[in-house]
Design a protein around this motif. Structure first.
Motif, PDB file in Angstrom:
ATOM      1  N   MET A 175       0.834  -1.200   0.000  1.00  0.00           N
ATOM      2  CA  MET A 175       0.000   0.000   0.000  1.00  0.00           C
ATOM      3  C   MET A 175       0.871   1.253   0.000  1.00  0.00           C
ATOM      4  N   ASP A 191       2.164   1.861  -3.343  1.00  0.00           N
ATOM      5  CA  ASP A 191       1.078   2.374  -4.161  1.00  0.00           C
ATOM      6  C   ASP A 191       0.899   3.873  -3.942  1.00  0.00           C
ATOM      7  N   VAL A 199     -10.448  -4.487   0.700  1.00  0.00           N
ATOM      8  CA  VAL A 199     -10.517  -3.023   0.583  1.00  0.00           C
ATOM      9  C   VAL A 199      -9.188  -2.476   0.079  1.00  0.00           C
ATOM     10  N   CYS A 200      -8.087  -3.070   0.527  1.00  0.00           N
ATOM     11  CA  CYS A 200      -6.777  -2.633   0.032  1.00  0.00           C
ATOM     12  C   CYS A 200      -6.692  -2.823  -1.475  1.00  0.00           C
ATOM     13  N   LEU A 242      -8.699  -0.233  -3.154  1.00  0.00           N
ATOM     14  CA  LEU A 242      -8.009   1.065  -3.162  1.00  0.00           C
ATOM     15  C   LEU A 242      -6.964   1.120  -4.260  1.00  0.00           C
ATOM     16  N   ILE A 254      -8.660   1.639  -7.460  1.00  0.00           N
ATOM     17  CA  ILE A 254      -9.089   3.043  -7.575  1.00  0.00           C
ATOM     18  C   ILE A 254      -7.907   3.914  -7.980  1.00  0.00           C
ATOM     19  N   SER A 255      -6.753   3.643  -7.393  1.00  0.00           N
ATOM     20  CA  SER A 255      -5.600   4.486  -7.719  1.00  0.00           C
ATOM     21  C   SER A 255      -5.173   4.260  -9.168  1.00  0.00           C
ATOM     22  N   TYR A 314      -7.362  10.539  -2.158  1.00  0.00           N
ATOM     23  CA  TYR A 314      -6.962   9.137  -1.969  1.00  0.00           C
ATOM     24  C   TYR A 314      -6.232   8.966  -0.636  1.00  0.00           C
ATOM     25  N   LEU A 349      -8.663   9.131   2.168  1.00  0.00           N
ATOM     26  CA  LEU A 349      -9.416   7.864   2.224  1.00  0.00           C
ATOM     27  C   LEU A 349      -8.607   6.802   2.949  1.00  0.00           C
ATOM     28  N   ILE A 350      -7.335   6.663   2.530  1.00  0.00           N
ATOM     29  CA  ILE A 350      -6.473   5.628   3.110  1.00  0.00           C
ATOM     30  C   ILE A 350      -6.228   5.913   4.583  1.00  0.00           C
ATOM     31  N   TYR A 355      -9.263   5.009   6.579  1.00  0.00           N
ATOM     32  CA  TYR A 355      -9.365   3.557   6.609  1.00  0.00           C
ATOM     33  C   TYR A 355      -8.356   2.963   7.594  1.00  0.00           C
TER      34      TYR A 355
END
Ligand SMILES: *[C@@H]1O[C@H](CO)[C@@H](O)[C@H](O)[C@H]1NC(C)=O
Ligand SMILES: *[C@@H]1O[C@H](CO)[C@@H](O)[C@H](O)[C@H]1NC(C)=O
Ligand SMILES: *[C@@H]1O[C@H](CO)[C@@H](O)[C@H](O)[C@H]1NC(C)=O
Length: 468
Positions: free
Chosen positions: A256, A259, A310-311, A314, A317-318, A446, A449-450, A453
């Motif tokens: 993550m 990312d 969810v990871c 994400l 999404i990225s 983003y 959001l992360i 989360y």
């Protein structure tokens, strides 16, 4: 000789009744311990509960030490443990006087020859494959101690929602299977605290599970008109999460992190998209490996599985964001679209202000100026050429004039081309800025959001870890 046999039988019977009347085993001179005949007489009574007055129940005292947690099977909801079980009960016929029996105060006898209480564990769901322990110790007061090892395969309602930070609470219910409260009573031989302490001392070096506590309670089980005496133990064990944190959470967090950092790759190159694609591929492989480590039950998935999904979402999404930005940067600038006015206002002004995105705006006006300044001499040349054309000097002069006009035309074409190229450049630059601003904005969103989360997940896990 039949009378001799009869006398023999009668004499043993007399001996038996005599010993039973006194409730004592006899000892012979020159022999150590109770005489074999008197003990044999007790063995013959194996079928009967060893009390003089059958109105008195036999009290069985139970204690155990949890020696190992062998396995937890979430799918079948089974806990496998290893116990050292100790039972005490009182045998009213096995009583002797040590002073008359050469000072022997304790003997061992085979448990099969004696009456023993039918203590079972209600949660036991498998064959008993424990090592047999065929002997008991008998005190001169008739107190019997039976130690045995028990590989206990018990049904337990396992909750895996908070895996790998889960705490399991399993019940062991000890009680007589057949005998009601009038015949057999059970009670703990040690306090629950002592049992818990002993178990902690011995379980210390064993495996993935850590013993939190052993609690217990005696109660009466009613079933119809009959009542059974039972002891319920609650064994609370906690998983040591280090293995899973190292193998699952940390690699996932690294992926993550990469990312997130990949947002710093330039968005106008295709590299970023392919880099993210590779990351997603890597994460998928990781998920495949992880599937073996995760427990699964029919009645729920651990939250860590949701966390991984969810990871992955994400990451997707990225990647989508990168696709959108790349589209803004490439496609729109290639089609020579002007940046629409509202986009300029919304993106380059408001959003750029919002996210503190600065760029040297001087380049824009200077290019506009540069576009406009050369236009000024244009009409002058044209007018000059016009005035020149109106003055017929000579044929050579007109020829030269025509040539000059052609050159002029070429020059203006060149100028037009150059200016269009410049315009294109500025357009492209503007699109670039729009792309960058949008990229910045989406990156911030983003990140937000992360962060939310991560905060939710970490606080949840902290809550689960903290109570112990
Ligand atoms: C057995 O014990 C009960 C009470 O404990 C008593 O009432 C009864 O008389 C006793 N029976 C004999 C035979 O001693
Ligand atoms: C069982 O424990 C009780 C106390 O809980 C005690 O009075 C009794 O003597 C014990 N019985 C045996 C056989 O150890
Ligand atoms: C015999 O039993 C009594 C009562 O349970 C106990 O106090 C004593 O320590 C025992 N003796 C031996 C030698 O086990």
């Amino acid at each position: 000789m039949w009378w001799y046999q009869k006398i023999n039988v009668i004499s043993t019977l007399l001996l038996l009744t005599a010993s039973l009347c006194h409730n004592k085993l006899t000892c012979k001179e020159g022999e150590s311990g109770p005489s074999h005949e008197s003990m044999q007489a007790v063995f013959d009574l194996q079928a009967f509960r060893p009390v003089v007055n059958l109105s008195n129940p036999t009290v069985t005292n139970i204690s155990f030490t949890l020696y190992a947690v062998l396995g937890v099977n979430e799918k079948t909801q089974i806990l496998t443990t290893f116990l050292w079980l100790r039972l005490y009960w009182h045998h009213e016929f096995l009583v002797w006087d040590p002073s008359k029996c050469d000072g022997v105060s304790r003997i061992s006898l085979p448990v099969k020859k004696l009456w023993s209480p039918d203590i079972i564990i209600y949660e036991f769901v498998d064959d008993d494959v424990s090592q047999a322990c065929p002997y008991v110790y008998v005190n001169h007061t008739g107190h019997i101690r039976w130690d045995r090892m028990l590989r206990l395969v018990s049904a337990c309602n396992l909750e895996i929602f908070s895996f790998p930070f889960d705490v399991q609470n399993c019940t062991f219910t000890f009680g007589s299977y057949m005998h009601t409260i009038r015949d057999v009573r059970v009670s703990p031989a040690l306090t629950f605290k002592e049992m818990s302490g002993n178990s902690k001392r011995y379980l210390e070096a064993s495996g993935e599970w850590e013993l939190v506590d052993i609690m217990g309670e005696t109660s009466i089980l009613k079933f119809g008109i009959d009542e059974w005496d039972i002891i319920t133990f609650w064994v609370v064990i906690k998983r040591r999460p280090v293995l899973y944190v190292v193998n699952l959470l940390i690699p996932s967090s690294f992926l993550m992190l990469i990312d997130i950092l990949s947002f710093y790759l330039p968005p106008h190159s295709v590299d970023r998209a392919s880099f993210k694609m590779t990351l997603i591929l890597g994460y998928t492989v990781f998920l495949l490996i992880m599937n073996d480590l995760l427990p699964s039950t029919a009645n729920g998935t651990p939250i860590i599985g949701i966390y991984f999904s969810v990871c992955l979402a994400l990451m997707v999404i990225s990647l989508l964001e990168t696709v959108i930005i790349t589209n803004v940067l490439h496609n729109n600038s290639m089609k020579h679209h002007q940046v629409p006015h509202w986009v300029k206002v919304v993106v380059l002004k408001h959003i750029a202000n919002l996210i503190c995105y600065h760029w040297q705006e001087n380049s824009q006006p200077s290019s506009v100026n540069g576009e406009k300044t050369p236009e000024a001499p244009g009409p002058i040349i044209q007018s000059e050429s016009k005035t020149l054309a109106e003055n017929p000097i000579s044929n050579e002069g007109t020829a030269a004039m025509a040539e000059l006009q052609q050159i002029c035309q070429h020059l203006s074409e060149l100028r037009a081309h150059l200016s269009s190229m410049q315009k294109e450049n500025t357009q492209q630059e503007e699109w670039c800025h729009v792309g960058y601003v949008l990229d910045f904005l989406l990156f911030r969103i983003y990140l937000l959001l992360i962060t939310c989360y991560a905060l939710v997940i970490i606080s949840m896990w902290c809550i689960w870890i903290s109570p112990s």
